[in-house]
Every structure is written in C-alpha cells, then in structure tokens.
Design a protein around this motif. Structure first.
Motif, PDB file in Angstrom:
ATOM      1  N   TRP A  88     -78.048  41.490 -25.862  1.00 41.98           N
ATOM      2  CA  TRP A  88     -78.308  41.480 -24.433  1.00 41.98           C
ATOM      3  C   TRP A  88     -77.354  40.511 -23.742  1.00 41.98           C
ATOM      4  CZ3 TRP A  88     -81.296  45.282 -22.902  1.00 41.98           C
ATOM      5  CH2 TRP A  88     -82.314  45.751 -23.738  1.00 41.98           C
ATOM      6  N   HIS A  89     -77.125  40.736 -22.484  1.00 35.42           N
ATOM      7  CA  HIS A  89     -76.390  39.730 -21.716  1.00 35.42           C
ATOM      8  C   HIS A  89     -77.112  38.390 -21.823  1.00 35.42           C
ATOM      9  CE1 HIS A  89     -74.565  43.217 -19.738  1.00 35.42           C
ATOM     10  NE2 HIS A  89     -73.736  42.414 -19.100  1.00 35.42           N
ATOM     11  N   THR A  90     -76.357  37.342 -22.033  1.00 33.52           N
ATOM     12  CA  THR A  90     -76.932  36.005 -21.905  1.00 33.52           C
ATOM     13  C   THR A  90     -77.162  35.694 -20.435  1.00 33.52           C
ATOM     14  OG1 THR A  90     -75.923  35.206 -23.945  1.00 33.52           O
ATOM     15  CG2 THR A  90     -76.518  33.532 -22.317  1.00 33.52           C
ATOM     16  N   VAL A  91     -76.217  36.117 -19.599  1.00 34.32           N
ATOM     17  CA  VAL A  91     -76.304  35.928 -18.152  1.00 34.32           C
ATOM     18  C   VAL A  91     -75.849  37.213 -17.469  1.00 34.32           C
ATOM     19  CG1 VAL A  91     -75.270  34.726 -16.182  1.00 34.32           C
ATOM     20  CG2 VAL A  91     -75.982  33.427 -18.185  1.00 34.32           C
ATOM     21  N   LEU A  92     -76.641  37.694 -16.508  1.00 34.25           N
ATOM     22  CA  LEU A  92     -76.275  38.867 -15.726  1.00 34.25           C
ATOM     23  C   LEU A  92     -76.550  38.577 -14.255  1.00 34.25           C
ATOM     24  CD1 LEU A  92     -75.353  41.846 -15.522  1.00 34.25           C
ATOM     25  CD2 LEU A  92     -77.752  42.505 -15.859  1.00 34.25           C
ATOM     26  N   GLY A  93     -75.483  38.443 -13.466  1.00 35.94           N
ATOM     27  CA  GLY A  93     -75.634  38.297 -12.032  1.00 35.94           C
ATOM     28  C   GLY A  93     -75.819  39.663 -11.397  1.00 35.94           C
ATOM     29  N   VAL A  94     -76.647  39.732 -10.349  1.00 37.73           N
ATOM     30  CA  VAL A  94     -76.888  40.993  -9.657  1.00 37.73           C
ATOM     31  C   VAL A  94     -76.833  40.766  -8.150  1.00 37.73           C
ATOM     32  CG1 VAL A  94     -78.265  42.026 -11.503  1.00 37.73           C
ATOM     33  CG2 VAL A  94     -79.405  40.661  -9.737  1.00 37.73           C
ATOM     34  N   LEU A 103     -86.978  42.454  -8.732  1.00 35.91           N
ATOM     35  CA  LEU A 103     -86.399  41.921  -9.971  1.00 35.91           C
ATOM     36  C   LEU A 103     -87.443  41.868 -11.075  1.00 35.91           C
ATOM     37  CD1 LEU A 103     -84.329  39.073  -8.314  1.00 35.91           C
ATOM     38  CD2 LEU A 103     -83.367  41.020  -9.544  1.00 35.91           C
ATOM     39  N   GLU A 104     -88.660  41.487 -10.721  1.00 35.36           N
ATOM     40  CA  GLU A 104     -89.735  41.469 -11.716  1.00 35.36           C
ATOM     41  C   GLU A 104     -90.028  42.879 -12.220  1.00 35.36           C
ATOM     42  OE1 GLU A 104     -92.788  39.498  -9.529  1.00 35.36           O
ATOM     43  OE2 GLU A 104     -92.071  37.480 -10.087  1.00 35.36           O
ATOM     44  N   ASP A 105     -89.996  43.843 -11.308  1.00 31.61           N
ATOM     45  CA  ASP A 105     -90.186  45.234 -11.727  1.00 31.61           C
ATOM     46  C   ASP A 105     -89.042  45.700 -12.629  1.00 31.61           C
ATOM     47  OD1 ASP A 105     -92.549  45.440 -10.354  1.00 31.61           O
ATOM     48  OD2 ASP A 105     -91.733  46.620  -8.688  1.00 31.61           O
ATOM     49  N   LEU A 106     -87.835  45.260 -12.316  1.00 32.08           N
ATOM     50  CA  LEU A 106     -86.677  45.664 -13.121  1.00 32.08           C
ATOM     51  C   LEU A 106     -86.751  45.116 -14.539  1.00 32.08           C
ATOM     52  CD1 LEU A 106     -83.863  46.926 -13.463  1.00 32.08           C
ATOM     53  CD2 LEU A 106     -82.898  44.804 -12.524  1.00 32.08           C
ATOM     54  N   VAL A 107     -86.966  43.817 -14.685  1.00 27.11           N
ATOM     55  CA  VAL A 107     -86.939  43.222 -16.029  1.00 27.11           C
ATOM     56  C   VAL A 107     -88.133  43.675 -16.867  1.00 27.11           C
ATOM     57  CG1 VAL A 107     -85.614  41.235 -15.227  1.00 27.11           C
ATOM     58  CG2 VAL A 107     -88.115  41.068 -15.342  1.00 27.11           C
ATOM     59  N   TYR A 117     -85.721  38.832 -19.887  1.00 30.67           N
ATOM     60  CA  TYR A 117     -84.916  38.183 -18.858  1.00 30.67           C
ATOM     61  C   TYR A 117     -85.781  37.347 -17.917  1.00 30.67           C
ATOM     62  CZ  TYR A 117     -80.704  40.889 -19.921  1.00 30.67           C
ATOM     63  OH  TYR A 117     -79.595  41.427 -20.529  1.00 30.67           O
ATOM     64  N   GLN A 118     -85.313  36.148 -17.653  1.00 25.94           N
ATOM     65  CA  GLN A 118     -85.894  35.279 -16.636  1.00 25.94           C
ATOM     66  C   GLN A 118     -85.050  35.394 -15.370  1.00 25.94           C
ATOM     67  OE1 GLN A 118     -88.961  33.583 -17.542  1.00 25.94           O
ATOM     68  NE2 GLN A 118     -88.545  35.193 -19.059  1.00 25.94           N
ATOM     69  N   ILE A 119     -85.627  35.029 -14.236  1.00 24.42           N
ATOM     70  CA  ILE A 119     -85.029  35.304 -12.937  1.00 24.42           C
ATOM     71  C   ILE A 119     -84.775  34.010 -12.170  1.00 24.42           C
ATOM     72  CG2 ILE A 119     -85.439  36.401 -10.687  1.00 24.42           C
ATOM     73  CD1 ILE A 119     -87.421  38.295 -12.231  1.00 24.42           C
ATOM     74  N   ALA A 133     -78.906  37.401  -7.208  1.00 25.95           N
ATOM     75  CA  ALA A 133     -79.822  36.761  -8.151  1.00 25.95           C
ATOM     76  C   ALA A 133     -79.142  36.670  -9.502  1.00 25.95           C
ATOM     77  CB  ALA A 133     -81.125  37.553  -8.261  1.00 25.95           C
ATOM     78  N   LEU A 134     -79.782  35.965 -10.409  1.00 25.11           N
ATOM     79  CA  LEU A 134     -79.253  35.842 -11.761  1.00 25.11           C
ATOM     80  C   LEU A 134     -80.372  36.066 -12.757  1.00 25.11           C
ATOM     81  CD1 LEU A 134     -76.503  33.717 -13.124  1.00 25.11           C
ATOM     82  CD2 LEU A 134     -78.697  33.363 -14.244  1.00 25.11           C
ATOM     83  N   LEU A 135     -80.108  36.926 -13.743  1.00 23.74           N
ATOM     84  CA  LEU A 135     -81.004  37.151 -14.873  1.00 23.74           C
ATOM     85  C   LEU A 135     -80.409  36.435 -16.077  1.00 23.74           C
ATOM     86  CD1 LEU A 135     -81.577  41.009 -14.451  1.00 23.74           C
ATOM     87  CD2 LEU A 135     -82.785  39.127 -13.314  1.00 23.74           C
ATOM     88  N   TYR A 136     -81.248  35.803 -16.877  1.00 21.29           N
ATOM     89  CA  TYR A 136     -80.725  35.113 -18.062  1.00 21.29           C
ATOM     90  C   TYR A 136     -81.716  35.205 -19.212  1.00 21.29           C
ATOM     91  CZ  TYR A 136     -83.783  31.091 -17.117  1.00 21.29           C
ATOM     92  OH  TYR A 136     -84.877  30.273 -16.923  1.00 21.29           O
ATOM     93  N   ASP A 137     -81.157  35.150 -20.400  1.00 15.78           N
ATOM     94  CA  ASP A 137     -81.937  35.191 -21.633  1.00 15.78           C
ATOM     95  C   ASP A 137     -82.307  33.754 -22.002  1.00 15.78           C
ATOM     96  OD1 ASP A 137     -82.847  35.262 -24.246  1.00 15.78           O
ATOM     97  OD2 ASP A 137     -81.341  36.685 -24.941  1.00 15.78           O
TER      98      ASP A 137
END
Length: 359
Positions: A88-94, A103-107, A117-119, A133-137
């Motif tokens: 998985w991406h360690t970091v994914l900017g959106v 974002l909660e629905d997406l992850v 993923y945390q937001i 926003a940024l998603l991260y593992d």
C-alpha cells in the motif's frame, strides 16, 4: 544555541516515538503518491459550501447510488496500485474532497480497508468546498504533526492582477503540511491544489502558491536539519511553468539539484510523452511530485528517490485501460465521472502519480 535546542527537541521526539517505531513494519522501500479524486462529494449540503450541484436534486442529480459508485471507483484505482506495487502507499495525498466524511467512506471501502489508512484533513476556505488531504499507513509512518497553510498575498514580490479588494475576497484551497517519521527518518509532505486555470486566469496566484510552499519548506529544513521534503499536488501547471520551475525551484535534472532546489521528476516524463490529464485538447502533467535535495542526493543507507518507470524515470503516471476512454471523441483520455454534463460512471479526469523511495 538554536542548534543545541533543536538537537534536544529532536532527541526527545525520537525517544517518544521509539516504542511505536519498535512495533512498526520496516520496509526498505515506500510508495508516496498523489491522486486528484475529481469532485468526491457526498449527497448532503455542508453549510457555507457551494455543493448544490452535488445533491440529489442538484444539476448532477448526485444520488447515493452515484456516490457509492464513485467511492468504489476511487478505491479500485488505489487497490490496483497496491496490486502493482505489492504494498500500500505509505503516503497518498488527495485533492477535490468535500470533507472528512467522504474520506472516511473512502478508506472504509472493502477493496482498500486492509490498508488501514488514517486521515489528515482540515476544512478549508475554497468557495466550492473542495479540500486537500493526506492518507497514511500508520504501520509505516508515525505522525508528528500537521498544519493547514493559508493562501495569502503577502509578503511577496509578485505583481498581482487583482486589486486589494479582490485579493481580500479571493478564496482557494489551503496547503496541507504533514510531517512524520518513516523508519527513523523525518519527512515533511506538502499537499497542494493550486488555483484554477478557468478563464485563462491564475498564473500569478499559482506562482504565489508555489512561493508559499517553497518558503515553508525552507523554514522546515532550517528548523529540522536533514528533513526530507516531498511536495505533491494538482498544480494546475506543468513542471516547466513559473509556479513550479521558478517559485518552487523545481529542477528537471537530478544532477542540477542543490540544497535550495527541488527535483521535479515528472518534467522529463512530460517531455517524453507522458501525461496525467488533457486540458483544452493538450496533454499535461499537473499532478506533480517534487523532492528536496535530501531525498534526491541522500546519504548512503538512507531513503532516496528511485528510478521506477522503465528504470529510467523517477516517477510513475499510473494508467490502466479501465481508467481510460477506449473509444469515441475522448479516446485515450482519462475516463471521468461526468462527460458533457452526463454521468458516465468513470473514475477521474486525472491519473494518479507516485514515486518510490528506498534505503
């Protein structure tokens, strides 16, 4: 004295994170990416946001069924990148997300839920109501802090086309800065969505956006010597435009990068036929990722940006047939959610991009 205080603060920071680091997964390589999700709105009105076209009775007739289809599509792309990379991406900017709820629905989508993923998200001032926003593992990166950096017109030497009243009324996306620890190394990530090109405007404001990001990154590098900085986002400009090449100090060639520059790997990719979107019939790479000298020319044994596309380019534009129009007027361009005002159930008008860092 400042250097002594910094050393003490950083030592305390790492000491606090040691128990977490001991439990974290350690990988020699990490995927860091960006994806413009093209208008990820829910079906409810948010006060103060111009989201009326994305309501069930709005212009787009944005029903729950369409929203759920959009979520599945966005998650599918992220999952396919995981399948290609094996991680998985360690970091994914959106970008182009309405609020934290979407974002909660997406992850939580089944195809990517395993990433956990945390937001990191802040509600911004954009009149249309879209944020970055940024998603991260969390098993890969330990969050240290974040900041929503507002768009301001001063201090700057840029000559703006807007007068003072127009500047006071101008609203655009804030810039998100998130910093954290990946396998013992300190990183700062900037997620941008610079002002639009609609109406042929915004060159000066995009330049200002680049200036804001660059100045903040230089301050972070002064505050935390050795920090590795990554700038990503929908810049609404190509890597050779002033916002990127002049005000962000982006450099096409890695050998030209100095401690006050950023390496811009998608510049050479654009020169050689790659693109992330089409605007007015022309191919562009607006979805850029840049890295500072500490990542471009890293010390041996530490994280450094890697060649990944044909073992020649330091970035990847992620494209699969299902993400692309296969026929008709728009053949070969991104398969988007709406086309000519009609819901077609596609993905996004942008392709995602990513880089890989490795020790």
């Amino acid at each position: 004295m400042k250097k002594i205080l910094y050393s003490i603060m950083l030592a305390a920071l790492f000491a606090a994170l040691l128990p977490v680091q001991a439990q974290a997964k350690r990988h020699h390589s990490h995927v860091i990416g960006f994806y413009n999700l093209e208008n990820l709105f829910d079906t409810y009105h948010d006060d103060g946001k111009n989201d009326y076209e994305y309501l069930p009775d709005g212009a787009n007739q944005w029903t729950e069924e369409k929203y759920q289809k959009k979520l599945r599509n966005m998650a599918r792309v992220i999952a396919e990148m995981h399948n290609d990379n094996g991680v998985w991406h360690t970091v994914l900017g959106v970008s182009e997300v309405e609020n934290r709820h979407v974002l909660e629905d997406l992850v939580a989508q089944p195809s990517i839920a395993d990433a956990n993923y945390q937001i990191v998200h802040y509600d911004g001032p954009d009149r249309r109501g879209v944020d970055v926003a940024l998603l991260y593992d969390p098993s890969m990166m330990q969050l240290v802090g974040s900041e929503s950096i507002p768009f301001t017109f001063s201090p700057s030497d840029i000559v703006f086309s807007m007068n003072e009243e127009e500047q006071a009324n101008f609203r655009t996306r804030d810039i998100l800065m998130v910093h954290g620890i990946i396998d013992g190394e300190h990183f700062a990530f900037y997620v941008c969505h610079l002002p639009s090109r609609l109406g042929g405007k915004g060159q000066d404001t995009r330049a200002r956006g680049g200036e804001i990001v660059y100045n903040h990154a230089m301050q972070m590098m002064q505050r935390y010597p050795g920090i590795k900085c990554v700038i990503m986002g929908d810049m609404n400009d190509n890597p050779f435009d002033d916002s990127m090449a002049v005000y962000m100090h982006g450099r096409r060639n890695i050998d030209d990068v100095t401690p006050t520059d950023f390496f811009s790997p998608f510049w050479s990719m654009l020169d050689n036929g790659y693109s992330t979107l089409y605007y007015r019939g022309e191919r562009n790479i607006y979805d850029c990722i840049l890295v500072n000298d500490n990542l471009a020319h890293a010390a041996e044994g530490t994280f450094q940006i890697q060649r990944i596309t044909k073992r020649k380019y330091y970035g990847r534009v992620f494209v699969k047939p299902f993400m692309t129009n296969q026929s008709g007027q728009y053949k070969g361009t991104p398969f988007r959610t709406f086309s000519n005002g009609a819901f077609v159930g596609g993905y996004s008008d942008h392709y995602p991009t990513y880089i890989v860092i490795k020790k």
